[in-house]
Design an enzyme around this catalytic site. Structure first.
Site, mmCIF file in Angstrom:
data_model
loop_
_atom_site.group_PDB
_atom_site.id
_atom_site.type_symbol
_atom_site.label_atom_id
_atom_site.label_comp_id
_atom_site.label_asym_id
_atom_site.label_seq_id
_atom_site.Cartn_x
_atom_site.Cartn_y
_atom_site.Cartn_z
ATOM 1 N N SER A 1 0.824 -1.211 0.000
ATOM 2 C CA SER A 1 0.000 0.000 0.000
ATOM 3 C C SER A 1 0.859 1.263 0.000
ATOM 4 O O SER A 1 0.789 2.066 -0.923
ATOM 5 C CB SER A 1 -0.926 0.026 1.223
ATOM 6 N N LYS B 1 -5.041 -4.137 0.788
ATOM 7 C CA LYS B 1 -5.807 -3.805 -0.419
ATOM 8 C C LYS B 1 -6.894 -2.774 -0.093
ATOM 9 O O LYS B 1 -7.221 -1.919 -0.924
ATOM 10 C CB LYS B 1 -6.402 -5.064 -1.048
ATOM 11 N N SER C 1 -0.240 -16.333 -11.059
ATOM 12 C CA SER C 1 1.065 -15.659 -11.123
ATOM 13 C C SER C 1 1.980 -16.256 -10.075
ATOM 14 O O SER C 1 1.557 -17.052 -9.238
ATOM 15 C CB SER C 1 0.882 -14.176 -10.830
HETATM 16 P P1 NAI Z 1 3.620 -11.137 -9.783
HETATM 17 O O1 NAI Z 1 4.418 -12.103 -8.983
HETATM 18 O O2 NAI Z 1 3.747 -11.174 -11.262
HETATM 19 O O3 NAI Z 1 3.891 -9.636 -9.337
HETATM 20 C C1 NAI Z 1 4.260 -9.226 -8.064
HETATM 21 C C2 NAI Z 1 5.590 -8.517 -8.211
HETATM 22 O O4 NAI Z 1 5.900 -7.782 -7.030
HETATM 23 C C3 NAI Z 1 6.760 -9.463 -8.443
HETATM 24 O O5 NAI Z 1 7.394 -9.118 -9.653
HETATM 25 C C4 NAI Z 1 7.672 -9.191 -7.258
HETATM 26 O O6 NAI Z 1 9.031 -9.298 -7.598
HETATM 27 C C5 NAI Z 1 7.291 -7.753 -6.930
HETATM 28 N N1 NAI Z 1 7.658 -7.282 -5.584
HETATM 29 C C6 NAI Z 1 7.416 -7.870 -4.385
HETATM 30 N N2 NAI Z 1 7.919 -7.103 -3.397
HETATM 31 C C7 NAI Z 1 8.477 -6.008 -3.976
HETATM 32 C C8 NAI Z 1 9.161 -4.865 -3.484
HETATM 33 N N3 NAI Z 1 9.380 -4.688 -2.172
HETATM 34 N N4 NAI Z 1 9.608 -3.948 -4.362
HETATM 35 C C9 NAI Z 1 9.408 -4.112 -5.690
HETATM 36 N N5 NAI Z 1 8.760 -5.174 -6.213
HETATM 37 C C10 NAI Z 1 8.311 -6.111 -5.362
HETATM 38 O O7 NAI Z 1 2.110 -11.385 -9.316
HETATM 39 P P2 NAI Z 1 0.719 -10.710 -9.702
HETATM 40 O O8 NAI Z 1 -0.292 -11.614 -9.113
HETATM 41 O O9 NAI Z 1 0.651 -10.389 -11.132
HETATM 42 O O10 NAI Z 1 0.699 -9.366 -8.839
HETATM 43 C C11 NAI Z 1 0.596 -8.067 -9.385
HETATM 44 C C12 NAI Z 1 -0.491 -7.294 -8.664
HETATM 45 O O11 NAI Z 1 -1.751 -7.874 -8.972
HETATM 46 C C13 NAI Z 1 -0.372 -7.300 -7.138
HETATM 47 O O12 NAI Z 1 -0.734 -6.046 -6.615
HETATM 48 C C14 NAI Z 1 -1.415 -8.332 -6.747
HETATM 49 O O13 NAI Z 1 -1.883 -8.160 -5.424
HETATM 50 C C15 NAI Z 1 -2.482 -8.016 -7.777
HETATM 51 N N6 NAI Z 1 -3.545 -9.024 -7.932
HETATM 52 C C16 NAI Z 1 -3.241 -10.314 -8.255
HETATM 53 C C17 NAI Z 1 -4.236 -11.267 -8.383
HETATM 54 C C18 NAI Z 1 -3.916 -12.681 -8.750
HETATM 55 O O14 NAI Z 1 -4.782 -13.561 -8.640
HETATM 56 N N7 NAI Z 1 -2.728 -12.988 -9.207
HETATM 57 C C19 NAI Z 1 -5.668 -10.911 -8.180
HETATM 58 C C20 NAI Z 1 -5.876 -9.506 -7.899
HETATM 59 C C21 NAI Z 1 -4.839 -8.619 -7.757
#
Ligand code: NAI
Length: 286
Positions: A147, A190, A222
């Site tokens: 956040s 969130k 993911s």
């Molecule tokens: P993802 O694993 O592709 O993306 C998450 C990214 O955050 C990764 O690349 C990770 O390296 C990065 N990360 C973690 N901590 C970090 C930090 N301190 N500084 C910089 N980068 C950091 O996974 P996804 O699921 O595509 O996530 C992207 C967004 O989508 C997130 O906000 C997630 O909560 C949201 N989301 C995902 C859903 C799902 O079912 N996959 C559903 C709804 C929302």
């Protein structure tokens, strides 16, 4: 003139960040990405070795070009915030200027301005624990990475965003409805992100005419989602119960992000856009 986008939170070709980058590239934007420091080496070498080439293909047959990959860690705002053990950690010591403030300075130095800012990252060390078992540390860490990271990113990038620009984050329905299993304070994180979307829309709108929206996305397999542990169940639940009974693709979220970033959405700010096959509208499972 083409637009320039910075997408924070891309470390492989499976997540929403990658898909958003592709949709924006397909619409003609120049793509810059921010990759979490510990994931940077693998991501850059995989890119170089062509491991993502199949997923780089755009609708016109060309390959998405990522103009530059920046190291970042969204939980640190400036060098003074970085603890000694992180500074000397060998994965971190190998890169420089990855705090949010330095990142924005580097992008300004390299490119001057951007038009589109995307926050596609989240982290909660205790996500698998129920809220009642979450520690203060775990809760605050979830808020910090998921956040405040957005507040900080927008705060530091707003000065280099062109008027009329757009900023987007990714949220999840667990902020407003009970989703058992989405723990560790991630549901709280969130909720904060969604509330901040409204307040930031006001402040960034008045200051720079920048629009601020969030996409409430349905479940996607993911890397981050697999770490939570219940993603297959959530995908099955959605297929069984949502108005649209199909698996959600990352591309569908990418396309919604491209729309929100475009002039077609010029009066849309401070909103939560559901891209979830309509699951949010259901009151009971069927
Ligand atoms: P993802 O694993 O592709 O993306 C998450 C990214 O955050 C990764 O690349 C990770 O390296 C990065 N990360 C973690 N901590 C970090 C930090 N301190 N500084 C910089 N980068 C950091 O996974 P996804 O699921 O595509 O996530 C992207 C967004 O989508 C997130 O906000 C997630 O909560 C949201 N989301 C995902 C859903 C799902 O079912 N996959 C559903 C709804 C929302």
């Amino acid at each position: 003139k083409g637009k320039r986008a910075f997408i924070a939170g891309v470390a492989d070709d499976n997540g929403y960040g990658w898909a958003i980058a592709k949709s924006l590239a397909a619409a003609g934007a120049e793509i810059l990405v921010g990759t979490w420091v510990p994931a940077l080496n693998i991501f850059e070498s995989s890119l170089r070795r062509g491991k993502f080439d199949e997923s780089r293909v755009l609708p016109d047959g060309s390959l998405m070009e990522i103009t530059k990959v920046y190291a970042m860690d969204a939980v640190y705002d400036s060098p003074e915030d970085v603890p000694e053990d992180v500074k000397t950690n060998k994965r971190y010591a190998g890169s420089t200027k990855w705090t949010v403030q330095e990142l924005a300075e580097s992008v300004q130095k390299d490119f001057g301005t951007i038009d589109i800012l995307v926050h596609s990252l989240a982290n909660g060390p205790e996500v698998t624990k129920p809220l009642l078992e979450t520690s203060r540390y775990g809760y605050l860490a979830a808020l910090s990475a998921s956040s405040y990271s957005y507040v900080s990113l927008l705060k530091h990038f707003l000065p280099i965003m062109n008027p009329g620009g757009s900023s987007i984050s990714l949220t999840y329905i667990a902020s407003e409805r009970i989703i058992p299993g989405y723990g560790g304070g991630m549901s709280s994180a969130k909720a904060a992100l969604e509330s901040d979307t409204r307040v930031l829309a006001f402040e960034a709108g008045r200051k720079k005419r920048v629009r601020v929206n969030t996409i409430s996305a349905g479940p996607l397999r993911s890397r981050a989602a697999k770490a939570i542990g219940f993603i297959d169940m959530m995908i099955d639940y959605s297929s069984a119960n949502a108005p649209l009974q199909k698996e959600l693709t990352a591309e569908e979220v990418g396309n919604a992000a491209a729309f929100l970033s475009s002039p077609l959405a010029s009066a849309i700010t401070g909103t939560i856009l559901y891209v979830d096959n309509g699951l949010n509208a259901m009151g009971v499972g069927v």
